[in-house]
Write a protein that holds these residues in place. Structure first.
Motif, PDB file in Angstrom:
ATOM      1  N   SER A 149       0.766  -1.238  -0.026  1.00  0.00           N
ATOM      2  CA  SER A 149       0.128   0.056  -0.022  1.00  0.00           C
ATOM      3  C   SER A 149       0.755   1.312  -0.033  1.00  0.00           C
ATOM      4  O   SER A 149       0.572   2.464  -0.538  1.00  0.00           O
ATOM      5  N   ARG A 150       2.032   1.219   0.680  1.00  0.00           N
ATOM      6  CA  ARG A 150       2.841   2.419   0.735  1.00  0.00           C
ATOM      7  C   ARG A 150       3.334   2.891  -0.678  1.00  0.00           C
ATOM      8  O   ARG A 150       3.427   4.181  -0.990  1.00  0.00           O
ATOM      9  N   ALA A 151       3.872   1.620  -1.335  1.00  0.00           N
ATOM     10  CA  ALA A 151       4.501   2.083  -2.687  1.00  0.00           C
ATOM     11  C   ALA A 151       3.423   2.535  -3.654  1.00  0.00           C
ATOM     12  O   ALA A 151       3.455   3.380  -4.307  1.00  0.00           O
ATOM     13  N   ARG A 152       1.981   1.825  -3.653  1.00  0.00           N
ATOM     14  CA  ARG A 152       1.069   2.328  -4.409  1.00  0.00           C
ATOM     15  C   ARG A 152       0.696   3.724  -4.142  1.00  0.00           C
ATOM     16  O   ARG A 152       0.561   4.507  -5.045  1.00  0.00           O
ATOM     17  N   MET A 153       0.821   4.162  -2.696  1.00  0.00           N
ATOM     18  CA  MET A 153       0.206   5.788  -2.419  1.00  0.00           C
ATOM     19  C   MET A 153       1.172   6.433  -3.173  1.00  0.00           C
ATOM     20  O   MET A 153       0.736   7.508  -3.595  1.00  0.00           O
ATOM     21  N   LYS A 154       2.519   6.341  -3.097  1.00  0.00           N
ATOM     22  CA  LYS A 154       3.503   7.192  -3.742  1.00  0.00           C
ATOM     23  C   LYS A 154       3.596   7.137  -5.079  1.00  0.00           C
ATOM     24  O   LYS A 154       3.590   8.270  -5.584  1.00  0.00           O
ATOM     25  N   ARG A 177      -7.092  10.544  -6.233  1.00  0.00           N
ATOM     26  CA  ARG A 177      -8.117   9.992  -5.410  1.00  0.00           C
ATOM     27  C   ARG A 177      -7.534   8.717  -4.973  1.00  0.00           C
ATOM     28  O   ARG A 177      -7.722   8.077  -3.673  1.00  0.00           O
ATOM     29  N   ARG A 178      -6.849   8.009  -5.564  1.00  0.00           N
ATOM     30  CA  ARG A 178      -6.449   6.632  -5.213  1.00  0.00           C
ATOM     31  C   ARG A 178      -5.108   6.751  -4.313  1.00  0.00           C
ATOM     32  O   ARG A 178      -5.223   6.067  -3.259  1.00  0.00           O
ATOM     33  N   ALA A 179      -4.280   7.661  -4.527  1.00  0.00           N
ATOM     34  CA  ALA A 179      -3.355   8.057  -3.468  1.00  0.00           C
ATOM     35  C   ALA A 179      -3.867   8.528  -2.148  1.00  0.00           C
ATOM     36  O   ALA A 179      -3.386   8.109  -1.214  1.00  0.00           O
ATOM     37  N   LEU A 180      -4.922   9.340  -2.245  1.00  0.00           N
ATOM     38  CA  LEU A 180      -5.687   9.487  -0.981  1.00  0.00           C
ATOM     39  C   LEU A 180      -6.281   8.365  -0.302  1.00  0.00           C
ATOM     40  O   LEU A 180      -6.128   8.293   1.224  1.00  0.00           O
ATOM     41  N   ASP A 181      -6.981   7.496  -0.890  1.00  0.00           N
ATOM     42  CA  ASP A 181      -7.400   6.342  -0.184  1.00  0.00           C
ATOM     43  C   ASP A 181      -6.316   5.547   0.443  1.00  0.00           C
ATOM     44  O   ASP A 181      -6.391   4.983   1.725  1.00  0.00           O
ATOM     45  N   TYR A 182      -5.172   5.395  -0.217  1.00  0.00           N
ATOM     46  CA  TYR A 182      -4.061   4.676   0.374  1.00  0.00           C
ATOM     47  C   TYR A 182      -3.374   5.429   1.651  1.00  0.00           C
ATOM     48  O   TYR A 182      -3.254   4.742   2.673  1.00  0.00           O
ATOM     49  N   ALA A 183      -3.500   6.654   1.529  1.00  0.00           N
ATOM     50  CA  ALA A 183      -2.705   7.709   2.342  1.00  0.00           C
ATOM     51  C   ALA A 183      -3.679   7.520   3.785  1.00  0.00           C
ATOM     52  O   ALA A 183      -3.421   7.520   4.892  1.00  0.00           O
ATOM     53  N   GLN A 184      -5.124   7.403   3.592  1.00  0.00           N
ATOM     54  CA  GLN A 184      -5.884   7.690   4.673  1.00  0.00           C
ATOM     55  C   GLN A 184      -6.028   6.049   5.532  1.00  0.00           C
ATOM     56  O   GLN A 184      -5.915   5.898   6.776  1.00  0.00           O
ATOM     57  N   MET A 185      -5.790   5.219   4.555  1.00  0.00           N
ATOM     58  CA  MET A 185      -5.972   3.892   5.262  1.00  0.00           C
ATOM     59  C   MET A 185      -4.423   3.671   6.005  1.00  0.00           C
ATOM     60  O   MET A 185      -4.519   3.034   7.094  1.00  0.00           O
ATOM     61  N   LEU A 186      -3.405   4.257   5.519  1.00  0.00           N
ATOM     62  CA  LEU A 186      -2.187   4.396   6.371  1.00  0.00           C
ATOM     63  C   LEU A 186      -1.841   5.221   7.291  1.00  0.00           C
ATOM     64  O   LEU A 186      -0.964   5.013   8.135  1.00  0.00           O
ATOM     65  N   GLY A 187      -2.671   6.141   7.363  1.00  0.00           N
ATOM     66  CA  GLY A 187      -2.822   7.318   8.265  1.00  0.00           C
ATOM     67  C   GLY A 187      -1.699   8.127   8.038  1.00  0.00           C
ATOM     68  O   GLY A 187      -0.920   8.671   8.937  1.00  0.00           O
ATOM     69  N   ASP A 188      -1.313   8.500   7.005  1.00  0.00           N
ATOM     70  CA  ASP A 188      -0.111   9.124   6.225  1.00  0.00           C
ATOM     71  C   ASP A 188      -0.636  10.360   6.144  1.00  0.00           C
ATOM     72  O   ASP A 188      -0.977  10.798   5.036  1.00  0.00           O
ATOM     73  N   GLY A 189      -0.273  11.585   7.029  1.00  0.00           N
ATOM     74  CA  GLY A 189      -0.538  12.917   6.863  1.00  0.00           C
ATOM     75  C   GLY A 189      -0.087  13.391   5.687  1.00  0.00           C
ATOM     76  O   GLY A 189      -0.770  14.473   5.131  1.00  0.00           O
TER      77      GLY A 189
END
Length: 238
Positions: A149-154, A177-189
């Motif tokens: 998920s982290r790689a996909r977010m970036k 939107r996909r980046a935001l979904d992963y960032a929210q899931m990971l709690g990456d502000g």
């Protein structure tokens, strides 16, 4: 593998420079380069000895380590100093990524290289190159059904940023939107802010001002909990 003493490495390099097999560039900080003809010769020798893959893998891992360090320093090192430090590795990065993805190499290593190299590509304005490699990395993750998920977010955040310079079509918004979904899931502000800003840009430039205002409000609320003063300036602009 057997460790070679540092002094022996320096001596070997000096001898190769004297024989014009390696060129020496730079004054303040020495840079050693192989001539193209020497590269071809060395590659043929490694191929004949059956060690080409081993050394290509070592080189790709070394480049990954360099660019993961570059990524970690991007927010703290002054831009001019950061570019001077890492732009010199661009050709090595390109060689490592080209080897990593099929038909050769180690695709997982290619994903790591593409993910960590995004700041340099963006800073140098190499948007087409960035987008091509990011798409290649995402395609590999999809083919392998890899979670990561982290790689996909970036990668999705980078895809959105690269596409934003080409236009504000549906693909650009979908990437953010996909980046935001992963960032929210990971709690990456940090990446939530990046993705929200990207989505704000798409909606604003498409004339969807109510939606843009909503994204600006989300950005403001999220940035309130963060220490970076620059975020407040971005909020004011949004």
């Amino acid at each position: 593998s057997t460790e070679i003493p540092a002094a022996a490495v320096v001596e070997c390099l000096s001898q190769l420079v004297e024989k014009s097999l390696i060129t020496l560039d730079g004054a303040a900080r020495a840079k050693y380069r192989l001539l193209e003809t020497t590269q071809v010769y060395a590659r043929e020798k490694m191929q004949a000895r059956g060690v080409l893959r081993e050394y290509s893998l070592r080189h790709a891992r070394h480049q990954r380590d360099i660019f993961e360090r570059a990524e970690s320093e991007w927010e703290t090192v002054p831009t001019a100093e950061w570019v001077a430090r890492y732009a010199v590795h661009l050709e090595g990065l390109r060689a490592a990524i080209s080897w990593s993805f099929p038909p050769e190499g180690d695709p997982a290593l290619g994903v790591a290289l593409a993910t960590s190299a995004v700041p340099l590509w963006m800073q140098l304005g190499l948007l087409e190159e960035c987008l091509a490699r990011v798409n290649q990395a995402l395609a590999h993750l999809d083919d392998e059904e890899a979670v990561d998920s982290r790689a996909r977010m970036k990668l999705y955040a980078a895809r959105g940023a690269a596409l934003l310079y080409q236009g504000v079509g549906s693909e650009t918004g979908a990437a953010f939107r996909r980046a935001l979904d992963y960032a929210q899931m990971l709690g990456d502000g940090e990446y939530q802010l990046r993705a929200i800003w990207g989505t704000w840009s798409v909606t604003y430039l498409n004339g969807s001002y109510d939606a843009a205002l909503g994204m600006a409000t989300r950005f403001s609320q999220l940035s309130d909990a963060r220490p970076h003063k620059a975020d407040r300036l971005i909020v004011a602009r949004m």
